[in-house]
Enzyme design. Structure first.
Site, PDB file in Angstrom:
ATOM      1  N   HIS A  70       0.879  -1.205  -0.195  1.00 49.98           N
ATOM      2  CA  HIS A  70      -0.154   0.067  -0.100  1.00 49.98           C
ATOM      3  C   HIS A  70       0.561   1.225   0.169  1.00 49.98           C
ATOM      4  O   HIS A  70       1.951   1.258   0.245  1.00 49.98           O
ATOM      5  CB  HIS A  70      -0.825  -0.001   1.200  1.00 49.98           C
ATOM      6  CG  HIS A  70      -0.260   0.289   2.493  1.00 49.98           C
ATOM      7  ND1 HIS A  70       0.094  -1.086   3.189  1.00 49.98           N
ATOM      8  CD2 HIS A  70       0.085   1.160   3.349  1.00 49.98           C
ATOM      9  CE1 HIS A  70       0.714  -0.693   4.442  1.00 49.98           C
ATOM     10  NE2 HIS A  70       0.623   0.469   4.465  1.00 49.98           N
ATOM     11  N   HIS A  82       3.971   7.275   3.987  1.00 48.68           N
ATOM     12  CA  HIS A  82       4.850   6.046   3.674  1.00 48.68           C
ATOM     13  C   HIS A  82       4.263   5.076   2.563  1.00 48.68           C
ATOM     14  O   HIS A  82       3.094   5.151   1.851  1.00 48.68           O
ATOM     15  CB  HIS A  82       5.113   5.374   5.192  1.00 48.68           C
ATOM     16  CG  HIS A  82       3.930   4.556   5.409  1.00 48.68           C
ATOM     17  ND1 HIS A  82       3.059   5.018   6.321  1.00 48.68           N
ATOM     18  CD2 HIS A  82       3.481   3.232   5.264  1.00 48.68           C
ATOM     19  CE1 HIS A  82       1.820   4.167   6.674  1.00 48.68           C
ATOM     20  NE2 HIS A  82       2.272   3.194   5.968  1.00 48.68           N
ATOM     21  N   GLU A  99       7.526   0.724   4.936  1.00 48.02           N
ATOM     22  CA  GLU A  99       7.250  -0.224   5.820  1.00 48.02           C
ATOM     23  C   GLU A  99       7.407  -1.550   5.294  1.00 48.02           C
ATOM     24  O   GLU A  99       7.144  -1.492   3.938  1.00 48.02           O
ATOM     25  CB  GLU A  99       5.724   0.086   6.162  1.00 48.02           C
ATOM     26  CG  GLU A  99       5.053  -0.743   6.824  1.00 48.02           C
ATOM     27  CD  GLU A  99       3.446  -0.461   7.184  1.00 48.02           C
ATOM     28  OE1 GLU A  99       2.941   0.188   6.105  1.00 48.02           O
ATOM     29  OE2 GLU A  99       3.015  -1.034   8.143  1.00 48.02           O
TER      30      GLU A  99
HETATM   31 CO    CO Z   1       1.084   1.280   6.226  1.00 47.91          CO
END
Ligand code: CO
Length: 134
Positions: free
Chosen positions: A7, A79, A130
């Site tokens: 994502h 992010h 991430e």
């Molecule tokens: Co995230």
């Protein structure tokens, strides 16, 4: 080592307004808001055929995205998240390569119920990164 893009997360001030914009203007499918007090955010997911967009709104006084929104009053990309098969192996590889893992280095359970780690933006082209074990 990294796999699919899981994502892209966008910090927003007003989750309802941002959700309506994605739903009504872009015609996106937006999930119901989910409060994650342990992460200091409320999230919705925009489900796309090939990935997800995560909209993050601050929750509580100590939200980790409050300062980001102070610097980026219109919101912005916060992010990106890549999938890995083994989060601990990925962490050890990052540390061995001199990259900084945020926090205490232990994976936490992220918004999708899977273990995640965050890598220092200065080590990844100015982008908070991430890793999520899938
Ligand atoms: Co995230």
């Amino acid at each position: 080592m990294i796999g699919r893009l899981n994502h892209v997360a966008i910090a927003v001030r007003d989750l309802a307004a941002a959700s309506a914009r994605y739903r009504d203007t872009l015609g996106a499918h937006v999930t119901a808001p989910q409060a994650l007090p342990e992460h200091g955010v409320t999230v919705v997911f925009i489900e796309l055929p090939n990935t997800k967009i995560e909209l993050l709104e601050p929750l509580g006084d100590a939200s980790p995205i409050a300062r980001f929104l102070d610097k980026n009053p219109d919101g912005g990309i916060h992010h990106i998240c890549y999938e890995v098969e083994d989060i601990l192996a990925a962490r050890d590889r990052m540390l061995a390569a001199g990259a900084r893992v945020l926090g205490d280095g232990q994976p936490k359970i992220g918004a999708h119920g899977k273990p995640v780690l965050f890598l220092h933006p200065k080590d990844f082209c100015g982008t908070l990164t991430e890793l999520e074990q899938v």
